[in-house]
Design a protein around this motif. Structure first.
Motif, PDB file in Angstrom:
ATOM      1  N   GLY A  19       0.823  -1.214   0.000  1.00 39.49           N
ATOM      2  CA  GLY A  19       0.000   0.000   0.000  1.00 39.49           C
ATOM      3  C   GLY A  19       0.854   1.260   0.000  1.00 39.49           C
ATOM      4  O   GLY A  19       0.565   2.210   0.719  1.00 39.49           O
ATOM      5  N   GLY A  20       1.953   1.204  -0.756  1.00 39.48           N
ATOM      6  CA  GLY A  20       2.831   2.367  -0.852  1.00 39.48           C
ATOM      7  C   GLY A  20       3.754   2.532   0.347  1.00 39.48           C
ATOM      8  O   GLY A  20       4.608   3.405   0.378  1.00 39.48           O
ATOM      9  N   GLN A  21       3.610   1.679   1.331  1.00 39.24           N
ATOM     10  CA  GLN A  21       4.404   1.770   2.570  1.00 39.24           C
ATOM     11  C   GLN A  21       5.583   0.795   2.506  1.00 39.24           C
ATOM     12  O   GLN A  21       5.389  -0.401   2.273  1.00 39.24           O
ATOM     13  CB  GLN A  21       3.480   1.406   3.743  1.00 39.24           C
ATOM     14  N   LEU A  22       6.775   1.313   2.721  1.00 39.25           N
ATOM     15  CA  LEU A  22       7.979   0.485   2.658  1.00 39.25           C
ATOM     16  C   LEU A  22       8.320  -0.011   4.066  1.00 39.25           C
ATOM     17  O   LEU A  22       8.317   0.763   5.019  1.00 39.25           O
ATOM     18  CB  LEU A  22       9.107   1.372   2.139  1.00 39.25           C
ATOM     19  N   SER A  23       8.591  -1.304   4.196  1.00 34.54           N
ATOM     20  CA  SER A  23       9.038  -1.791   5.509  1.00 34.54           C
ATOM     21  C   SER A  23      10.017  -2.938   5.299  1.00 34.54           C
ATOM     22  O   SER A  23      10.040  -3.565   4.227  1.00 34.54           O
ATOM     23  CB  SER A  23       7.857  -2.258   6.357  1.00 34.54           C
ATOM     24  N   GLY A  24      10.820  -3.200   6.294  1.00 36.55           N
ATOM     25  CA  GLY A  24      11.796  -4.271   6.135  1.00 36.55           C
ATOM     26  C   GLY A  24      12.333  -4.750   7.463  1.00 36.55           C
ATOM     27  O   GLY A  24      12.233  -4.067   8.482  1.00 36.55           O
ATOM     28  N   VAL A  25      12.881  -5.962   7.426  1.00 32.80           N
ATOM     29  CA  VAL A  25      13.502  -6.556   8.617  1.00 32.80           C
ATOM     30  C   VAL A  25      14.846  -7.123   8.188  1.00 32.80           C
ATOM     31  O   VAL A  25      14.942  -7.805   7.161  1.00 32.80           O
ATOM     32  CB  VAL A  25      12.602  -7.683   9.188  1.00 32.80           C
ATOM     33  N   GLY A  79      19.286 -11.009  16.113  1.00 30.89           N
ATOM     34  CA  GLY A  79      18.007 -11.536  15.639  1.00 30.89           C
ATOM     35  C   GLY A  79      17.372 -10.605  14.623  1.00 30.89           C
ATOM     36  O   GLY A  79      18.079  -9.934  13.849  1.00 30.89           O
ATOM     37  N   ASP A  80      16.035 -10.549  14.610  1.00 29.10           N
ATOM     38  CA  ASP A  80      15.309  -9.719  13.642  1.00 29.10           C
ATOM     39  C   ASP A  80      15.253  -8.268  14.109  1.00 29.10           C
ATOM     40  O   ASP A  80      14.725  -7.988  15.191  1.00 29.10           O
ATOM     41  CB  ASP A  80      13.854 -10.210  13.523  1.00 29.10           C
ATOM     42  N   LEU A  81      15.769  -7.374  13.310  1.00 34.97           N
ATOM     43  CA  LEU A  81      15.681  -5.946  13.651  1.00 34.97           C
ATOM     44  C   LEU A  81      14.911  -5.222  12.555  1.00 34.97           C
ATOM     45  O   LEU A  81      15.201  -5.402  11.361  1.00 34.97           O
ATOM     46  CB  LEU A  81      17.081  -5.328  13.755  1.00 34.97           C
ATOM     47  N   PRO A  82      13.941  -4.399  12.938  1.00 31.59           N
ATOM     48  CA  PRO A  82      13.259  -3.606  11.908  1.00 31.59           C
ATOM     49  C   PRO A  82      14.243  -2.646  11.242  1.00 31.59           C
ATOM     50  O   PRO A  82      15.158  -2.139  11.896  1.00 31.59           O
ATOM     51  CB  PRO A  82      12.195  -2.845  12.702  1.00 31.59           C
ATOM     52  N   ILE A 137      19.614   0.763  11.954  1.00 28.18           N
ATOM     53  CA  ILE A 137      19.072  -0.230  12.879  1.00 28.18           C
ATOM     54  C   ILE A 137      19.398   0.199  14.306  1.00 28.18           C
ATOM     55  O   ILE A 137      20.344   0.959  14.535  1.00 28.18           O
ATOM     56  CB  ILE A 137      19.614  -1.656  12.613  1.00 28.18           C
ATOM     57  N   SER A 138      18.587  -0.316  15.225  1.00 25.56           N
ATOM     58  CA  SER A 138      18.853  -0.055  16.632  1.00 25.56           C
ATOM     59  C   SER A 138      18.948  -1.400  17.342  1.00 25.56           C
ATOM     60  O   SER A 138      18.039  -2.227  17.233  1.00 25.56           O
ATOM     61  CB  SER A 138      17.720   0.774  17.231  1.00 25.56           C
TER      62      SER A 138
END
Ligand code: GLA
Length: 504
Positions: free
Chosen positions: A51-57, A64-67, A82-83
Motif C-alpha cells: 500500500g505504498g508503505q515500505l518496511s523491512g527486517v 536476531g530480527d531488527l526492523p 538499525i537499533s
C-alpha cells in the motif's frame, strides 16, 4: 542476417532484462547474506512495499530480527538504520544496493565497517534462517539464595587478560591467591570472564573452547585450594566478545555449570540488549536465569551485568541477583574510575547483606593509575560496600599493589556485617567527604581530593555525627590521628584520598 540480429537482441533481453531492470531498482524482496564471521553476522533481509508503505527486517546472528528504521529509497539504493537496543549506538546509515546479481550492504555499526553480500532468497532459504524467539517467565520473586552476606571478594580475568584467558592462567591465579595471602584476606572467587566459551554439541550442551580442556578438573583444582570458581555468560545469542550466550539454552547451561562445580555467574546483557530492551523484558530474562541457577540445587552466586539500566537496584534482588553492575565498563585510568566511583553517591538504599551495587571490578595494580589514584579507587570501593574483585595479574604484584589490595582495615570497612553502603556527606570544589556506617557504631569516612593539586581538607566531626571527643584512625597511614577543636584537617594529595575510621 536481420533475423539473426533480432534473435540475439531478443535473447539478450530475456537473459539480461530482469537484471537490467533490477539494477535500476532498489533491492526489494528477500535476500540471503553469504555466511560470515564478521559482526554482526547478517543472515537475511526482507523488504516489502505494501500500500505504498515500505518496511523491512534485517536479521543477524547477534541481534536476531531488527526492523529497518528510517527506511527510504534513493534511486537504486535502500537506506536505513538499525537499533540494537543500546542507547549509545549512533544510528549510522546502512546502504543496500544491487551490484550485478547480488546485493551489497555497506555502512557502519559501532566501530565496525559493514560490507556484506547477499543473493536473492528463495522462500525455503528464508524459512531456514528464521530467528527463534523464546518465552519469558511471568514476574515472580526469586527466593534469596543466602549467599553474599558481605560483598563478594575475589578476582576476575577481564580487566587484565581480556579474552586471552586460559586454564593455565586461571590455575596460576588460584595459586597466587593462596601464596600471596589474598585468599586469607577474603579474596576467594576466581572468576573467568568472557573468552572460555566453545561450541554446543549435538545435544545443545555448551562446551568450553580449547583453552579450557576440562572445566570440571579446573573447578576441582580451584576448590582444592579453598577457593570458588566463577564463570561468565550472556542472555543473548552472543557474549560481548561474540561467543555463544545462553539464548534458547538457559536451563541447560545453568545445569552444565552446576555439574562443572561453578560457584558464581556473571550474566552480561551484551547482544541480549537487542531482544530485551524494556524494563519488563530485561527483568524477565534475568529472573529466568536466577530461577534456573536455583533449580540446579547448587549455590551459585548471581551477578547481573546490564550496565545499570532500568534502575536495576530497585529490582535486582527480586530476580535473584546478589549484585548488579550500576554502570558501563571501568577502565584503568583515573578519569573513568573516578567518574564511575563518585557517581554512586545515591545508590546506598539498594545495598544490603546478600544484595550489592557493583560499580565494576578493581583496576588496582594494572598500571594505569598512580598510587594515590589507586588509593582513591580502593577507598571509594570499600566505602561503597562494592564487590572487591581484583582485576590484575596476581602472580606479578608489586608490594604497593599488595598493600592496597590487602589492607586489613580497608577490607574490614567493605566487609562490615552491617552491610550499609556509604554515601556522600558533602562536596566542596574538588573535595568530597563520604561516610559509611559500621556495625560497631563507628564510621568509615573518606576525604577525597579530585583536584589537580594537593589540597587541605577539613572534616568537621559533627558533619559525620561525632563530637569533639571522637577517636580517629587513618587506615592507609595505619595510625591514630588527633582532631582538634572538633575538626580534623589533613593534606590530601592530588587525586588522592584519606580513609578514616571514626569512633566514639
Ligand atoms: C562487558 C562487561 C565487561 C566484560 C566484557 C566481556 O563489556 O561489562 O565487564 O565482561 O563485557 O566481553
Amino acid at each position: 542476417m536481420r533475423h539473426w540480429i533480432a534473435a540475439w537482441f531478443t535473447l539478450a533481453l530475456i537473459v539480461c532484462g530482469p537484471l537490467q531492470a533490477r539494477a535500476q531498482q532498489a533491492p526489494l524482496g528477500g535476500w540471503v547474506f553469504e555466511p560470515t564471521d564478521k559482526f554482526p553476522q547478517f543472515t537475511k533481509m526482507v523488504v516489502q512495499r505494501q500500500g505504498g508503505q515500505l518496511s523491512g527486517v534485517i536479521t543477524s546472528q547477534w541481534y536476531g530480527d531488527l526492523p529497518m528504521l528510517t527506511l527510504r529509497v534513493d534511486h537504486d539504493r535502500l537506506i536505513f538504520t538499525i537499533s540494537n537496543g543500546n542507547p549509545r549506538l549512533t544510528p549510522h546509515d546502512l546502504t543496500a544496493q544491487i551490484v550485478g546479481t547480488h546485493l551489497v550492504l555497506t555502512g557502519h555499526l559501532w566501530d565496525d565497517d559493514i560490507n556484506a553480500t547477499a543473493h536473492p532468497a528463495t522462500p525455503s532459504e528464508l524459512a531456514v534462517l528464521s530467528f527463534p524467539t523464546y518465552p519469558l517467565p511471568p514476574p515472580r520473586a526469586v527466593p534469596d539464595n543466602g549467599l553474599a552476606r558481605t560483598p563478594p571478594m575475589g578476582w576476575n580475568s577481564w580487566n587484565k587478560f581480556g579474552q586471552e584467558i586460559d586454564d593455565k592462567t586461571v590455575r596460576q591465579i588460584a595459586d597466587a591467591l593462596v601464596t600471596t595471602g589474598l585468599r586469607d584476606a577474603g579474596y576467594v572467587y576466581v572468576n573467568i570472564d568472557d573468552g572460555w566459551q566453545g561450541a554446543r554439541d549435538a545435544h545443545g550442551v555448551l562446551q568450553p573452547n580449547a583453552k579450557f580442556p576440562d572445566m570440571k578438573a579446573l573447578a576441582d583444582y580451584v576448590h582444592a585450594r579453598g577457593l570458588k570458581l566463577g564463570i561468565y555468560s550472556s542472555p543473548g545469542p552472543k557474549s560481548c566478545a561474540g561467543l555463544p550466550g545462553t539464548y534458547g539454552h538457559v536451563e541447560q547451561d545453568a545445569r552444565t555449570w552446576a555439574a562443572w562445580g561453578i560457584d558464581y555467574l556473571k550474566y552480561d546483557l551484551c547482544s541480549g540488549e537487542a531482544f530485551y530492551h524494556t524494563s519488563e523484558t530485561v527483568q524477565a530474562v534475568y529472573q529466568q536465569m536466577g530461577e534456573a541457577l536455583q533449580a540446579t540445587g547448587r549455590p551459585i552466586l548471581y551477578s547481573l551485568c546490564e550496565y545499570g539500566r532500568f534502575d536495576v537496584g530497585s529490582w535486582g534482588r527480586r530476580v535473584g541477583g546478589n549484585l548488579w553492575r550500576t554502570t558501563g565498563d571501568i577502565s584503568d585510568d583515573y578519569t573513568r574510575m573516578s567518574e564511575i566511583g563518585f557517581m554512586q553517591f545515591n545508590l546506598a538504599p539498594y545495598a544490603a547483606p546478600g544484595h550489592w551495587n557493583d560499580p565494576d571490578m578493581l583496576e588496582v595494580g594494572n598500571g594505569g593509575m598512580t598510587h594515590d589514584e589507586y588509593i582513591t579507587h580502593m577507598s571509594l570501593w570499600v566505602i561503597l560496600a562494592a564487590p572487591l574483585l581484583a582485576g590484575n595479574d596476581l602472580s606479578k604484584m608489586t608490594d604497593d599493589t599488595k598493600s592496597i589490595l590487602m589492607n586489613k582495615e580497608a577490607i574490614a570497612v567493605d566487609q562490615d556485617k552491617l552491610g550499609k553502603q556509604g554515601y556522600r556527606v558533602s562536596a566542596a570544589g574538588a573535595t568530597e567527604i563520604w561516610e559509611k556506617p559500621l556495625n560497631d557504631g563507628s564510621k568509615a569516612v573518606g576525604l577525597f581530593n579530585r583536584g589537580e593539586s594537593a589540597s587541605s581538607v577539613t572534616l568537621d566531626l559533627k558533619s559525620v555525627g561525632f563530637g569533639s571527643g571522637a577517636k580517629l584512625h587513618d587506615i592507609w597511614a595505619g595510625k591514630d590521628v588527633m582532631a582538634s577543636g572538633g575538626s580534623y584537617s589533613v593534606t590530601v594529595p592530588m587525586h588522592g584520598a584519606v580513609l578514616l575510621k571514626v569512633s566514639k
